[in-house]
Design a protein around this motif. Structure first.
Motif, mmCIF file in Angstrom:
data_model
loop_
_atom_site.group_PDB
_atom_site.id
_atom_site.type_symbol
_atom_site.label_atom_id
_atom_site.label_comp_id
_atom_site.label_asym_id
_atom_site.label_seq_id
_atom_site.Cartn_x
_atom_site.Cartn_y
_atom_site.Cartn_z
ATOM 1 N N LYS B 24 15.462 6.780 -4.119
ATOM 2 C CA LYS B 24 14.374 7.662 -3.723
ATOM 3 C C LYS B 24 13.243 7.622 -4.754
ATOM 4 O O LYS B 24 12.075 7.533 -4.410
ATOM 5 N N LYS B 27 11.326 4.406 -4.567
ATOM 6 C CA LYS B 27 10.448 4.424 -3.402
ATOM 7 C C LYS B 27 9.194 5.239 -3.692
ATOM 8 O O LYS B 27 8.083 4.836 -3.371
ATOM 9 N N PHE B 28 9.394 6.393 -4.321
ATOM 10 C CA PHE B 28 8.262 7.267 -4.630
ATOM 11 C C PHE B 28 7.283 6.568 -5.564
ATOM 12 O O PHE B 28 6.075 6.584 -5.337
ATOM 13 N N CYS B 30 6.896 3.381 -5.993
ATOM 14 C CA CYS B 30 6.232 2.294 -5.258
ATOM 15 C C CYS B 30 5.076 2.833 -4.431
ATOM 16 O O CYS B 30 3.970 2.293 -4.457
ATOM 17 N N HIS B 31 5.336 3.933 -3.685
ATOM 18 C CA HIS B 31 4.286 4.518 -2.853
ATOM 19 C C HIS B 31 3.109 4.980 -3.701
ATOM 20 O O HIS B 31 1.957 4.800 -3.344
ATOM 21 N N TYR B 32 3.436 5.578 -4.833
ATOM 22 C CA TYR B 32 2.397 6.074 -5.732
ATOM 23 C C TYR B 32 1.495 4.932 -6.186
ATOM 24 O O TYR B 32 0.274 5.018 -6.113
ATOM 25 N N ILE B 34 1.117 1.921 -4.816
ATOM 26 C CA ILE B 34 0.383 1.311 -3.696
ATOM 27 C C ILE B 34 -0.816 2.172 -3.304
ATOM 28 O O ILE B 34 -1.932 1.679 -3.131
ATOM 29 N N ASN B 35 -0.575 3.498 -3.199
ATOM 30 C CA ASN B 35 -1.668 4.375 -2.782
ATOM 31 C C ASN B 35 -2.780 4.441 -3.812
ATOM 32 O O ASN B 35 -3.950 4.513 -3.463
#
Lengths: 66, 206
Positions: B24, B27-28, B30-32, B34-35
């Motif tokens: 988790k 994933k967080f 990675c999203h951070y 990318i965004n």
């Protein structure tokens, strides 16, 4: 996209270089546009239209498949 | 290759720490990332006046710098480490690792800095040549520049894949070393040819 910059230039009787100087690009860029090898940005298209004192659509038109 | 690299850098402990991360969290993160990158890019699109290019005089400076550092590079290529001039000075190393020895972090060591000077000089001169404005830089040149950059990246990746498949042993490391520069060299060749063609094969106006 097709354009009639060459025709408009002939009507106004100005050279590629004069048009290039007016819109602030190189002569090669004007030439590439006339040959259809380069699609100008909106900004440049508007500047060219202003030089010929007409609308953008009068100079640049969409073709089939665009 | 990656495992070899991990082995060389002695990153075993870091690897186990990474495993301790729960899925988790990864994933967080990675999203951070990318965004953040997307936001950064979108802000760029709004402010398109910035082009990150050096003034056109830097191009001449780049070519002038390229001559001595290019010669130095050739000198390093055609001599072996025992038979050439050495510039041994104490340097600060974040990581130091010799084959057969353990890895040391944040130490002072003695090192021949001739190759470091050559590489930094080459990179700086190539960057100056590659990323300086042309004499008449407009949006058409910018498009040619962008296309050449994509082309150079693709060809460079193809070369890398080819080397990865067919070249083994120490030569491979040397090729990786050269690969750092080849992307800039490929870009410069492609871009300059495109600009030259533009001037040369330009249809004369009537």
């Amino acid at each position: 996209m097709k354009n009639n910059i060459k025709v408009e230039r002939a009507i106004k009787n100005i050279t590629q270089q004069q048009l290039a100087d007016y819109v602030g690009v190189s002569r090669q860029t004007i030439n590439a546009m006339e040959l259809g090898r380069y699609v100008p940005s909106t900004l440049l298209a508007l500047k060219i239209a202003r030089c010929f004192e007409t609308n953008v659509e009068k100079i640049f038109q969409l073709e089939d498949g665009d | 290759m990656l495992f070899r690299l991990l082995h060389i850098l002695n990153l075993g402990p870091i690897k186990s720490e990474l495993n301790a991360f729960s899925n988790k969290n990864v994933k967080f993160v990675c999203h951070y990332v990318i965004n953040t990158l997307l936001l950064h890019r979108n802000l760029k699109l709004i402010n398109m006046t910035k082009d990150y290019l050096f003034p056109s005089q830097f191009q001449k400076l780049g070519w002038i710098l390229l001559a001595p550092f290019g010669l130095l590079f050739l000198y390093l290529c055609f001599t072996t480490s025992g038979s050439r001039v050495e510039l041994n000075v104490p340097v600060f190393a974040i990581i130091n690792n010799d084959i057969g020895n353990s890895t040391h972090w944040f130490t002072f060591i003695k090192n021949d800095i001739l190759d470091e000077i050559t590489y930094i000089g080459l990179i700086v001169s190539l960057v100056f040549i590659a990323f300086s404005k042309e004499e008449c830089d407009d949006e058409f040149i910018l498009e040619i520049r962008r296309n050449s950059l994509v082309w150079a990246l693709l060809i460079n990746s193809l070369i890398l894949i080819f080397c990865e498949l067919f070249i083994y042993g120490f030569v491979f490391l040397e090729i990786l070393y050269f690969n750092l520069l080849s992307i800039l060299i490929l870009f410069i060749i492609k871009f300059k040819i495109a600009v030259y063609k533009l001037d040369k094969f330009d249809e004369d106006e009537e």
